[in-house]
Design a protein around this motif. Sequence first.
Motif, PDB file in Angstrom:
ATOM      1  N   ASP A 252       0.809  -1.216   0.000  1.00 27.27           N
ATOM      2  CA  ASP A 252       0.000   0.000   0.000  1.00 27.27           C
ATOM      3  C   ASP A 252       0.845   1.270   0.000  1.00 27.27           C
ATOM      4  OD1 ASP A 252      -2.464  -1.285  -0.026  1.00 27.27           O
ATOM      5  OD2 ASP A 252      -2.451  -1.566   2.153  1.00 27.27           O
ATOM      6  N   GLY A 253       0.317   2.300  -0.645  1.00 28.75           N
ATOM      7  CA  GLY A 253       0.925   3.630  -0.643  1.00 28.75           C
ATOM      8  C   GLY A 253      -0.174   4.665  -0.582  1.00 28.75           C
ATOM      9  N   THR A 254       0.195   5.890  -0.278  1.00 34.62           N
ATOM     10  CA  THR A 254      -0.796   6.962  -0.156  1.00 34.62           C
ATOM     11  C   THR A 254      -0.455   8.113  -1.093  1.00 34.62           C
ATOM     12  OG1 THR A 254       0.357   8.257   1.546  1.00 34.62           O
ATOM     13  CG2 THR A 254      -0.976   6.365   2.301  1.00 34.62           C
TER      14      THR A 254
ATOM     15  N   TYR B  26       0.295  17.223  11.914  1.00 35.25           N
ATOM     16  CA  TYR B  26      -0.980  17.754  12.423  1.00 35.25           C
ATOM     17  C   TYR B  26      -1.722  16.665  13.191  1.00 35.25           C
ATOM     18  CZ  TYR B  26      -5.479  20.259  12.295  1.00 35.25           C
ATOM     19  OH  TYR B  26      -6.652  20.903  12.643  1.00 35.25           O
ATOM     20  N   TYR B  27      -1.751  15.465  12.592  1.00 37.63           N
ATOM     21  CA  TYR B  27      -2.448  14.353  13.251  1.00 37.63           C
ATOM     22  C   TYR B  27      -1.754  13.984  14.565  1.00 37.63           C
ATOM     23  CZ  TYR B  27      -4.107   9.661  14.237  1.00 37.63           C
ATOM     24  OH  TYR B  27      -4.628   8.556  14.878  1.00 37.63           O
ATOM     25  N   LEU B  28      -0.424  13.966  14.559  1.00 34.01           N
ATOM     26  CA  LEU B  28       0.310  13.599  15.770  1.00 34.01           C
ATOM     27  C   LEU B  28       0.064  14.580  16.904  1.00 34.01           C
ATOM     28  CD1 LEU B  28       3.704  12.548  14.137  1.00 34.01           C
ATOM     29  CD2 LEU B  28       2.061  11.023  15.259  1.00 34.01           C
ATOM     30  N   ILE B  29      -0.119  15.854  16.542  1.00 31.79           N
ATOM     31  CA  ILE B  29      -0.337  16.882  17.570  1.00 31.79           C
ATOM     32  C   ILE B  29      -1.800  16.958  17.991  1.00 31.79           C
ATOM     33  CG2 ILE B  29      -0.252  19.377  18.013  1.00 31.79           C
ATOM     34  CD1 ILE B  29       2.228  19.447  16.154  1.00 31.79           C
ATOM     35  N   ARG B  30      -2.708  16.939  16.994  1.00 30.75           N
ATOM     36  CA  ARG B  30      -4.132  17.164  17.276  1.00 30.75           C
ATOM     37  C   ARG B  30      -4.940  15.887  17.426  1.00 30.75           C
ATOM     38  NH1 ARG B  30      -6.312  22.048  15.852  1.00 30.75           N
ATOM     39  NH2 ARG B  30      -8.078  21.225  17.045  1.00 30.75           N
ATOM     40  N   LYS B  31      -4.376  14.744  17.037  1.00 35.21           N
ATOM     41  CA  LYS B  31      -5.083  13.460  17.052  1.00 35.21           C
ATOM     42  C   LYS B  31      -6.295  13.446  16.127  1.00 35.21           C
ATOM     43  CE  LYS B  31      -2.101  12.193  20.072  1.00 35.21           C
ATOM     44  NZ  LYS B  31      -0.897  11.485  19.576  1.00 35.21           N
ATOM     45  N   GLU B  32      -6.220  14.257  15.087  1.00 36.05           N
ATOM     46  CA  GLU B  32      -7.252  14.261  14.052  1.00 36.05           C
ATOM     47  C   GLU B  32      -6.613  14.712  12.748  1.00 36.05           C
ATOM     48  OE1 GLU B  32     -10.201  17.038  15.358  1.00 36.05           O
ATOM     49  OE2 GLU B  32      -9.002  18.793  14.825  1.00 36.05           O
ATOM     50  N   ASN B  33      -7.210  14.323  11.651  1.00 40.94           N
ATOM     51  CA  ASN B  33      -6.645  14.678  10.356  1.00 40.94           C
ATOM     52  C   ASN B  33      -7.016  16.102   9.957  1.00 40.94           C
ATOM     53  OD1 ASN B  33      -5.391  12.236   9.855  1.00 40.94           O
ATOM     54  ND2 ASN B  33      -7.136  11.371   8.753  1.00 40.94           N
ATOM     55  N   PRO B  34      -6.098  16.829   9.351  1.00 41.23           N
ATOM     56  CA  PRO B  34      -6.443  18.113   8.749  1.00 41.23           C
ATOM     57  C   PRO B  34      -7.105  17.846   7.406  1.00 41.23           C
ATOM     58  CG  PRO B  34      -4.172  17.608   8.262  1.00 41.23           C
ATOM     59  CD  PRO B  34      -4.675  16.470   9.111  1.00 41.23           C
ATOM     60  N   PRO B  35      -7.715  18.851   6.776  1.00 40.03           N
ATOM     61  CA  PRO B  35      -8.127  18.669   5.383  1.00 40.03           C
ATOM     62  C   PRO B  35      -6.886  18.309   4.567  1.00 40.03           C
ATOM     63  CG  PRO B  35      -9.065  20.686   6.288  1.00 40.03           C
ATOM     64  CD  PRO B  35      -8.084  20.177   7.306  1.00 40.03           C
TER      65      PRO B  35
ATOM     66  N   HIS C 118      -6.500  12.084  -6.308  1.00 44.21           N
ATOM     67  CA  HIS C 118      -7.425  10.990  -6.582  1.00 44.21           C
ATOM     68  C   HIS C 118      -7.054   9.699  -5.844  1.00 44.21           C
ATOM     69  CE1 HIS C 118      -8.172  13.782  -9.941  1.00 44.21           C
ATOM     70  NE2 HIS C 118      -9.392  13.284  -9.926  1.00 44.21           N
ATOM     71  N   ALA C 119      -6.126   9.799  -4.895  1.00 41.62           N
ATOM     72  CA  ALA C 119      -5.713   8.618  -4.130  1.00 41.62           C
ATOM     73  C   ALA C 119      -6.783   8.227  -3.115  1.00 41.62           C
ATOM     74  CB  ALA C 119      -4.392   8.886  -3.414  1.00 41.62           C
ATOM     75  N   GLU C 120      -6.882   6.932  -2.895  1.00 39.19           N
ATOM     76  CA  GLU C 120      -7.859   6.433  -1.920  1.00 39.19           C
ATOM     77  C   GLU C 120      -7.500   6.872  -0.506  1.00 39.19           C
ATOM     78  OE1 GLU C 120      -9.530   2.085  -0.416  1.00 39.19           O
ATOM     79  OE2 GLU C 120      -8.651   2.279  -2.426  1.00 39.19           O
ATOM     80  N   ILE C 121      -6.200   6.859  -0.196  1.00 36.96           N
ATOM     81  CA  ILE C 121      -5.705   7.300   1.116  1.00 36.96           C
ATOM     82  C   ILE C 121      -4.708   8.418   0.880  1.00 36.96           C
ATOM     83  CG2 ILE C 121      -4.591   6.606   3.273  1.00 36.96           C
ATOM     84  CD1 ILE C 121      -5.276   3.701   2.561  1.00 36.96           C
ATOM     85  N   ARG C 122      -4.805   9.524   1.655  1.00 38.91           N
ATOM     86  CA  ARG C 122      -3.938  10.683   1.414  1.00 38.91           C
ATOM     87  C   ARG C 122      -3.088  11.043   2.627  1.00 38.91           C
ATOM     88  NH1 ARG C 122      -7.023  15.461  -1.461  1.00 38.91           N
ATOM     89  NH2 ARG C 122      -4.864  16.013  -1.963  1.00 38.91           N
ATOM     90  N   TYR C 123      -3.086  10.192   3.642  1.00 39.02           N
ATOM     91  CA  TYR C 123      -2.304  10.461   4.848  1.00 39.02           C
ATOM     92  C   TYR C 123      -1.391   9.263   5.115  1.00 39.02           C
ATOM     93  CZ  TYR C 123      -6.136  13.777   5.528  1.00 39.02           C
ATOM     94  OH  TYR C 123      -7.069  14.757   5.354  1.00 39.02           O
TER      95      TYR C 123
END
Length: 582
Positions: free
Chosen positions: A410-412, A433-442, A537-542
């Motif tokens: 898998d790749g993103t 951002y995720y590591l600090i906020r525990k949520e994904n940014p746009p 257009h990737a299925e996963i972007r993070y």
Amino acid sequence: MVNITIDGNRLSVKENTTIMEAAAQCGIPIPKLCYLKDINEIAACRVCVVEVEGKNRLVTSCNNLAEEGMVIHTNSPKVRNHRRNTVQLILSQHDVDCVVCPRSGNCSLQDIARDLNILEIPFKKEPEYREWNKEFPLIRKSEKCIKCMRCVQVCDKVQGLGIWDVEGTGSRTTINVSGLKTIEQADCSLCGQCITHCPVGALTERDDTEKVWAAIEDPEKIVVAQVAPAVRAAWGEELGLAPKDASIGKIFDALKRMGVDYVFDTVFSADLTIMEEGTEFVKRFTSGELKDRPMFTSCCPGWVRFAKSQFPQLVKYLSTAKSPQQMFGAVMKTYFAEKIGVDPEKIYTLSIMPCVAKKGEREMELYYGEYAGHDIDAVLTTRELVKMIRAAHISPKTLKEIESDSPMHDGTGAGVIFGATGGVMEAALRSAYYLIRKENPPADAFKAVRSRGFNANEGVQEAEFAIGDITVRTAVVSGLGNTRRLLEQIERGEVHYDFVEVMACPGGCVGGGGQPIHDGEERAFERGKRLYFLDEHAEIRYSHENPDIQKLYSEYFGSPLSYRSHMLLHTEHEKSEHDVPQ
């Protein structure tokens, strides 16, 4: 506006338009060898001469401006005779063994000689032969050099390193490594921009294709290949494939047909790099370690070589994370070797990269457990990949879309954009951002770091981002001339950042020194747009959402910056000597 006549065509052009540019506006191409807009406009080759009515002498069209009332002839008998004579003289000092030249079929001198119907050379042939270390990643053949000065100007004006210079006088004038040094002694970053801007075959990468064929044929070797993100944006250019048809899956198919045992996408280890580098940045930033100087990315070996030789005081601020190439190699010879139940000594790791500096980076050693060797055994540029596809007599039209192998499958989208300038920064910020906020940014929250286009004299994107109550100041720079100017500003205290991404090649890896060559064209920006399209257009972007990355940590590494990940995925940047064969 200026009114002129070119080959019977009347036209108006803006003031300060060169004759060559004016001719191009009415569809008349004027041949040239040395000219590079804004970089090399010295009329050294004199192939671009034209006849101007009222002037006794022919004038060079690349650096003479169109003037009111000019009547210009670009292909008069006088012009043709001069060009033929000039090119024949150049050929008399050029090794014309075109059949064994890597630039055969893509050589400006070859094209012009053919167009001028030059079938013999009436002058004494005196090519210059000099010794060169054939083990060095960058190869120079003095007998091919046409003294056009492009390498000198690109290295000086764009990359700011001054590796090449003129030596000798008169008929003995030639180009060589500056300062009477050997290439091993010089501060060459191995960016390869001199290669991609050379109009002939005087500068090339070291060819490693035969080593790879030998490994493929060795029954004791298991050849495991990885393909870098930027390669998919360019490999089809030399094979006549449209961008939409030149997918990564077809590269996998080509490699499998050649005999490679396992194929993987380096996007996987780009995601792995983000996990390590992003976590490292958050740790160093929140601890206050970066209050004086930023953390610099370490994915680009050309930049790392530049930092070690030009700004050694900043080396300690480089991320300790290995590049995606080296991380993948380390994982192949440990985790993957265990998965398939073979001795790491049998694994032959092959990288397909857009870069010449990666050939030098492969010299890094890997020590883990009882294994001692290299993360990577061989590196091929995009050009060498195309060469092997042709050598295998694979018709590009017959290639099929196939999947990469498992378990590193898998790749993103975040990993894909590593190939464009700003891509590493954007991918890292998504996960930081995720590591600090525990949520994904746009996913597109950090688009401000992306390049707006190709310009050799610009190339720094600055941006600030608020992550909760934290403000992160970032800069993205590509091209080593731009990098030098930015680092000098940082050292003088004129600017301050927390995180800086550096790519040695203008435009990033998509404009790398191992990419297909299109003389006089800069395609980095257009190639980068393809990678951003794939990300969009990737299925996963993070990176942190990559299932195979999550599995790798749960089964093997534990967590980013763990003891095992430090042993395999990080390195020390203390050495100042060049990590290439001497």
